[in-house]
Motif scaffolding. Structure first.
Motif, short mmCIF file in Angstrom:
data_model
loop_
_atom_site.label_atom_id
_atom_site.label_comp_id
_atom_site.label_asym_id
_atom_site.label_seq_id
_atom_site.Cartn_x
_atom_site.Cartn_y
_atom_site.Cartn_z
N PRO A 124 50.47 39.53 36.69
CA PRO A 124 49.42 40.37 36.10
C PRO A 124 48.83 41.36 37.10
O PRO A 124 48.45 42.46 36.74
CB PRO A 124 48.36 39.37 35.64
N ARG A 125 48.77 40.96 38.36
CA ARG A 125 48.26 41.86 39.40
C ARG A 125 49.20 43.04 39.60
O ARG A 125 48.77 44.18 39.77
CB ARG A 125 48.06 41.09 40.71
N LEU A 126 50.49 42.75 39.58
CA LEU A 126 51.48 43.82 39.73
C LEU A 126 51.36 44.81 38.56
O LEU A 126 51.33 46.03 38.76
CB LEU A 126 52.90 43.22 39.77
N VAL A 127 51.26 44.27 37.34
CA VAL A 127 51.17 45.14 36.15
C VAL A 127 49.92 46.01 36.23
O VAL A 127 49.97 47.22 35.94
CB VAL A 127 51.18 44.29 34.85
N LEU A 172 42.46 45.93 33.24
CA LEU A 172 43.83 45.87 32.75
C LEU A 172 44.48 44.53 33.09
O LEU A 172 45.30 44.01 32.33
CB LEU A 172 44.67 47.00 33.34
N TYR A 173 44.08 43.98 34.21
CA TYR A 173 44.61 42.68 34.63
C TYR A 173 44.41 41.63 33.53
O TYR A 173 45.31 40.87 33.21
CB TYR A 173 43.92 42.22 35.92
N LYS A 174 43.22 41.65 32.93
CA LYS A 174 42.89 40.66 31.90
C LYS A 174 43.83 40.81 30.70
O LYS A 174 44.37 39.83 30.20
CB LYS A 174 41.43 40.88 31.48
N LYS A 175 44.05 42.05 30.31
CA LYS A 175 44.94 42.30 29.17
C LYS A 175 46.38 41.89 29.52
O LYS A 175 47.07 41.27 28.71
CB LYS A 175 44.90 43.78 28.79
N ALA A 176 46.80 42.28 30.72
CA ALA A 176 48.17 41.96 31.13
C ALA A 176 48.38 40.45 31.21
O ALA A 176 49.40 39.93 30.76
CB ALA A 176 48.46 42.60 32.48
N ALA A 177 47.37 39.75 31.76
CA ALA A 177 47.49 38.29 31.88
C ALA A 177 47.56 37.65 30.50
O ALA A 177 48.34 36.72 30.28
CB ALA A 177 46.30 37.74 32.67
N ASP A 178 46.78 38.14 29.54
CA ASP A 178 46.82 37.62 28.17
C ASP A 178 48.23 37.77 27.59
O ASP A 178 48.75 36.86 26.96
CB ASP A 178 45.83 38.38 27.29
N ILE A 179 48.81 38.94 27.80
CA ILE A 179 50.15 39.20 27.24
C ILE A 179 51.20 38.34 27.93
O ILE A 179 52.01 37.69 27.28
CB ILE A 179 50.50 40.70 27.39
N LEU A 180 51.15 38.31 29.25
CA LEU A 180 52.18 37.60 30.01
C LEU A 180 52.12 36.09 29.81
O LEU A 180 53.13 35.40 29.91
CB LEU A 180 52.06 37.93 31.50
N GLU A 199 48.49 52.19 46.61
CA GLU A 199 47.69 51.39 47.56
C GLU A 199 46.46 50.83 46.85
O GLU A 199 46.04 51.37 45.83
CB GLU A 199 47.20 52.27 48.70
N ASP A 200 45.89 49.79 47.43
CA ASP A 200 44.59 49.30 46.96
C ASP A 200 43.53 50.32 47.31
O ASP A 200 43.40 50.69 48.49
CB ASP A 200 44.23 47.98 47.68
N ARG A 201 42.80 50.79 46.33
CA ARG A 201 41.68 51.70 46.61
C ARG A 201 40.43 51.14 45.94
O ARG A 201 40.49 50.74 44.77
CB ARG A 201 41.96 53.09 46.05
N VAL A 202 39.34 51.15 46.70
CA VAL A 202 38.11 50.55 46.20
C VAL A 202 37.72 51.14 44.85
O VAL A 202 37.37 50.42 43.91
CB VAL A 202 36.96 50.76 47.22
N GLN A 203 37.86 52.47 44.71
CA GLN A 203 37.38 53.14 43.50
C GLN A 203 38.24 52.81 42.27
O GLN A 203 37.82 53.05 41.14
CB GLN A 203 37.29 54.66 43.70
N GLU A 204 39.45 52.26 42.47
CA GLU A 204 40.32 51.97 41.31
C GLU A 204 40.25 50.51 40.89
O GLU A 204 40.84 50.12 39.88
CB GLU A 204 41.78 52.29 41.67
N MET A 205 39.54 49.70 41.65
CA MET A 205 39.60 48.27 41.43
C MET A 205 39.03 47.85 40.06
O MET A 205 39.53 46.94 39.42
CB MET A 205 38.87 47.53 42.55
N GLU A 206 38.00 48.54 39.63
CA GLU A 206 37.38 48.15 38.36
C GLU A 206 38.35 48.35 37.19
O GLU A 206 38.51 47.48 36.34
CB GLU A 206 36.11 48.97 38.16
N ALA A 207 39.00 49.51 37.18
CA ALA A 207 39.96 49.80 36.11
C ALA A 207 41.12 48.82 36.15
O ALA A 207 41.59 48.33 35.11
CB ALA A 207 40.48 51.22 36.26
N ARG A 208 41.56 48.49 37.35
CA ARG A 208 42.67 47.54 37.48
C ARG A 208 42.27 46.17 36.99
O ARG A 208 43.07 45.46 36.37
CB ARG A 208 43.14 47.49 38.93
N ALA A 209 41.04 45.77 37.27
CA ALA A 209 40.58 44.44 36.84
C ALA A 209 40.57 44.34 35.32
O ALA A 209 40.96 43.32 34.75
CB ALA A 209 39.19 44.16 37.39
#
Lengths: 342, 585
Positions: free
Chosen positions: A179-182, A329-337, A317-327
């Motif tokens: 899910p982190r990769l997605v 999406l992580y939840k949705k991706a984890a639900d699907i996977l 790369e990991d960027r501080v400003q993108e972390m919220e959006a990634r988090a």
């Protein structure tokens, strides 16, 4: 072509600058003075996200800076633990080592203190959170394979190639990492494509997503590819004698890790010396030797990093400003996977 | 023969007594025990209830910035997937695995405790094996055995039956998950039921047999009704424990897209960034409490008249065992099949992995076998510290919880006082509190209360000791089978309350208390969530060391350590069992 040349030149310039700085920093009077104070303090405590990440440090640090004992502690939940301890007025930790996302909550609470990383030959672009975090290394997401049954030519060049029928029923993957990769891929692909990728991966490829060690699935012969691993694991497996190699599909996805010094560290000088050394070229070399972890950031002089940038592939790369959006999406991706949602 | 060694008659004391014979010392002991039990459960329980309603996720539940909210509960319970997939899958999983584990567990417990099955002590220890092994090891072992493509059982079956392709067994399916979870839960059911079966007076069964009833009729009309409290308590406990399982579901179930409710706890605690979502995890755990209260109410209703279940009275009885006769071979095959699949093959894989990693067995591979992992382990000072800490923490917490459980069980059954139902509910609730929430509660509590146990092994003993549900239920079920006339006779003969408990009640409660101790000791050795949250370099325990080695990808050393844990715990269980058999006759 011009972009490639520019990147190579930039890399070379950064390498030369870093080499000069790192050749000097241990001899500077400020560092020598810091070392003397650190020796007087006698010890330093470092917390990291798991045992493997910190257990190599005491011996490697002692080889370079004798007289300062390192007490390592590895635990997934160091962030809540350190916050709870600090709230209760307990200050036992000197250096906190984690990913950008792991450091963010403690920065939010103003627990780390800024460090002059240039003392250790570390340039400003290798730091974050206004100098509170010095970058030490990256993880890179890879596809590992059993060399007895697959070859480099069989491996995907891009992440979406994993959906091709030739990989059906051949893959395993980590429930923690996938899910982190997605969510990271969504930065380059957009949310819809990333979630569609997750749906197809979970629904059509027969991938075995599990929390069991994937090396056991590869060794048993049940699957021949471990997709979405971090590079350190196949390196560890290979070092243990497993016939395994890996490729890095595009876009290249990096995770960023680094060290911070806590404002109320009981051993402030030893803490600065340890954190600075971990972020320095010497510390990075020791880390690769001790735990196979590499600095893949632009400007790194590591051959693997230089190959990535020379190839011109996109890097996430990991960027501080993108972390919220990634988090999110992580939840949705984890639900699907994990099959909790379609 | 049970020897009821009543003291010589003394002149009755003048002090007023309750019908239970509770005197001043008794009141002090019971009061202190109950107060300590409440203290140990209160912090985690309060933390669970409060955390479920604290947010947002960016803050720990009791940090400045956190506030009261229904957000966690709303987020978890308004998700449509919960009703479409998660709850149906969970019901199938829990029903299937509890039914199967209970069938196998009851059969094994009955054979070991009530029949003349040969080698009962060896069977007792072997059946507990899966409980001693880390779940991740069991999961890996069953993947090696039953994976559809390369599982050894499948390879053998395909060769035997001449079939091509995959299977016929698929461990990565709902069926596979149910079977594996049941195999893993059998020792838990077994140890709970052996306590009940061991305390039961066989006179009733014999009377039924003498009256011409067939064995099956005796079993249905006598054995099961008399054992009702002893069966119901484990049944409820196993239902709740299975509902909380997320290790095998995440190893074997997720690949088959099986969605289990408790998996959500793991999911909430592993966010992509920031802090673990303790509020979400606590909200997921709330139904465990609600279901626990409902099941407890059903249990209390079913066993309302405790006198109906009394089988041990002032009259002596002889423990006779049923002769298996021609059923001996099928019984041995049944026990053997379970032990081979549930214990011996996983143990063999564990030993193999300690010598060679996850390399599939072959003669060629055997040449590469090495004891290096064991030497590395034995030469590590942290390992020896962990051995010491594990034995102290698991032993002390098992002892404390067994003693407290006995006291609470006795209080609930023998005394009548306002708030008794609340105490019953309170003690039972401990089973619905996830370890991670209990760990957080203990960490926050002892960081705030400066009594110097934070970072030491003492905090682990305290943290482990909240699990009173099992020991209280076992003690209560055992006490239901003891008529209070035994205690009344002792009191009438002038014995003090403490003396009555020590000389009459405790000897007769040996089996349930022993089962409680063994179970809690094993749970203590295996526990890794609590020590992980609370660990420091000084209080490291074996399970934390094992978890780290698995995480580090060091399969041989992890397997060597897991093998060592087996070697460490098996003799403890076997010796304790032998001691019990000798003492019990």
């Amino acid at each position: 072509m011009t972009r490639c040349i520019r990147l190579v030149l930039l890399g070379l310039a950064a390498t030369i600058a870093a080499t000069q700085a790192s050749a000097d920093w241990r001899q500077s009077p400020a560092v020598k003075e810091l070392y003397e104070k650190a020796k007087a303090e006698g010890e330093v405590t470092i917390w990291g996200t798991n045992g493997r990440e910190v257990d190599w440090i005491p011996a490697a640090f002692a080889a370079e800076w004798p007289g300062v004992k390192v007490n390592p502690l590895g635990d997934n939940d160091i962030a809540p633990k350190i916050i709870a301890e600090t709230r209760a007025g307990r200050h036992a930790v000197d250096v906190y080592w984690s990913s950008i996302t792991g450091v963010a909550p403690i920065v939010q609470r103003e627990l780390p203190t800024p460090v002059d990383w240039s003392m250790f030959g570390v340039s400003g672009d290798n730091t974050a959170f206004d100098g509170r975090m010095g970058f030490t290394n990256n993880i890179v997401y890879v596809v590992a394979y059993d060399t007895r049954k697959m070859s480099d030519a069989d491996m995907p060049k891009t992440w979406d190639e994993l959906l091709e029928p030739k990989y059906k029923d051949k893959m395993t993957g980590s429930l923690f990492l996938m899910p982190r990769l997605v969510s990271a891929l969504s930065i380059k692909w957009g949310q819809d494509k990333a979630l569609d990728f997750a749906r197809k991966l979970a629904g059509d490829t027969g991938i075995l997503l599990t929390r069991a060690p994937r090396e056991s699935i590869l060794q048993s012969g049940e699957r021949v590819i471990a997709a979405g691993e971090v590079d350190t694991l196949p390196k560890l497996w290979a070092a243990g004698g497993m016939p395994v190699k890996y490729v890095i599909p595009a876009p290249v996805v990096l995770g960023q890790f680094g060290a911070t010094v806590l404002a109320k560290a009981p051993h402030p000088s030893a803490a600065r010396l340890l954190a600075g050394w971990l972020a320095s070229k010497e510390g990075k070399t020791a880390r690769e030797k001790g735990n196979f972890e590499v600095d893949y950031r632009p400007g790194s002089d590591h051959p693997d990093a230089q190959r990535i940038y020379a190839s011109g592939v996109a890097v996430i790369e990991d960027r501080v400003q993108e972390m919220e959006a990634r988090a999110a999406l992580y939840k949705k991706a984890a639900d699907i996977l994990t099959g909790q949602a379609r | 023969m049970t020897d009821l060694a009543l003291p010589a008659p003394r002149r009755p004391r003048r002090a007023a007594r309750q019908p239970s014979g509770l005197d001043l010392w008794g009141r002090l002991v019971v009061g202190a025990g109950v107060a300590l039990a409440i203290y140990l459960i209160a912090a985690p329980l309060a933390m669970l209830l409060a955390t479920a309603f604290r947010g947002p996720v960016e803050f720990l539940p009791f940090e400045p910035g956190a506030r009261w909210t229904l957000g966690n509960v709303v987020a978890v319970y308004t998700d449509p997937a919960l009703y479409e997939r998660v709850i149906p899958d969970t019901l199938v999983f829990v029903t299937g695995s509890v039914a199967l584990s209970f069938t196998i567990g009851f059969g094994l417990a009955w054979l070991v405790e009530r029949t003349d099955l040969p080698g009962r002590e060896v069977w007792f220890t072997l059946i507990l094996f899966p409980l001693l092994m880390p779940t991740i090891v069991l999961g890996i072992a069953w993947i090696f055995l039953m994976a559809p493509k390369a599982g050894w059982l499948n390879l053998g079956l395909r060769a035997l039956l001449g079939i091509a392709g995959e299977g016929p067994i698929n461990v990565f399916s709902m069926g596979g998950l149910i079977v594996c979870q049941a195999l893993a839960s059998v020792p838990f059911v077994f140890i709970l039921l052996t306590a009940a079966l061991r305390t039961m007076n066989p006179g009733l069964e014999e009377a039924s047999g003498a009256s011409g009833a067939r064995p099956i009729t005796t079993f249905r009309r006598v054995t099961v009704p008399v054992l009702l409290p002893g069966i119901l308590a484990p049944f409820i406990l196993v239902c709740l424990v299975t509902l909380e399982q997320f290790e095998l579901p995440s190893i074997l179930g997720v690949p088959a897209k099986v969605s289990i409710f408790s998996y959500r706890i793991l999911y909430e605690l592993n966010p992509a960034d920031g802090l673990p979502n303790y509020g979400g995890a606590a909200a997921v755990a709330l139904p465990f409490l609600v279901l626990g209260i409902a099941l407890l109410a059903l249990y209390n209703r079913a066993v309302r008249r405790a006198e109906r279940f009394v089988t041990v009275t002032g009259k002596a009885y002889v423990q006779r065992r049923l002769r298996l006769g021609r059923w001996r071979v099928p019984a041995l095959l049944f026990a053997g099949a379970y032990v081979v699949i549930g214990a011996l093959l996983p143990a063999a894989i564990l030993v193999w992995a300690s010598l060679l990693g996850y390399v599939p067995p072959s003669a060629a591979a055997l040449k590469e076998a090495s004891l290096a992992a064991y030497w590395r382990l034995l030469s590590d000072p942290t390992f020896w510290l962990a051995v010491r800490n594990t034995l102290i923490v698991a032993g002390a917490s098992a002892l404390i919880v067994s003693v407290l459980g006995g006291l609470v069980g006795w209080t609930l059954l023998r005394l009548s006082f306002p708030g008794r139902t609340l105490l019953d509910v309170f003690s039972f609730m401990s089973i619905g509190i996830p370890s991670v929430i209990a760990g957080l509660a203990v960490m926050l509590l002892y960081l705030t209360v400066p009594i110097g146990i934070y970072g030491t092994f003492v905090i682990l003993i305290v943290a482990y000791s909240y699990r009173l549900a099992i020991s209280t239920r076992l003690a209560k079920a055992g006490l239901m089978q003891l008529h209070r006339e035994l205690e009344e006779a002792s009191a009438a003969s002038g014995a003090r309350w403490m003396s009555t408990q020590a000389r009459i009640v405790l000897p007769l409660l040996r089996a349930p208390l022993f089962s409680s101790f063994v179970l809690l000791f094993i749970v203590g050795v295996r526990e890794f969530t609590l020590p992980l949250i609370l660990h420091s370099p000084d209080n490291v325990v074996l399970s934390v060391l094992l978890w780290k080695l698995f995480q580090n990808g060091d399969a041989p050393q992890a397997a060597a350590l897991a093998t060592f844990i087996l070697v460490l715990v098996v003799p403890v269980v076997a010796l304790a069992r032998r001691g019990l058999m000798r003492a019990g006759g």
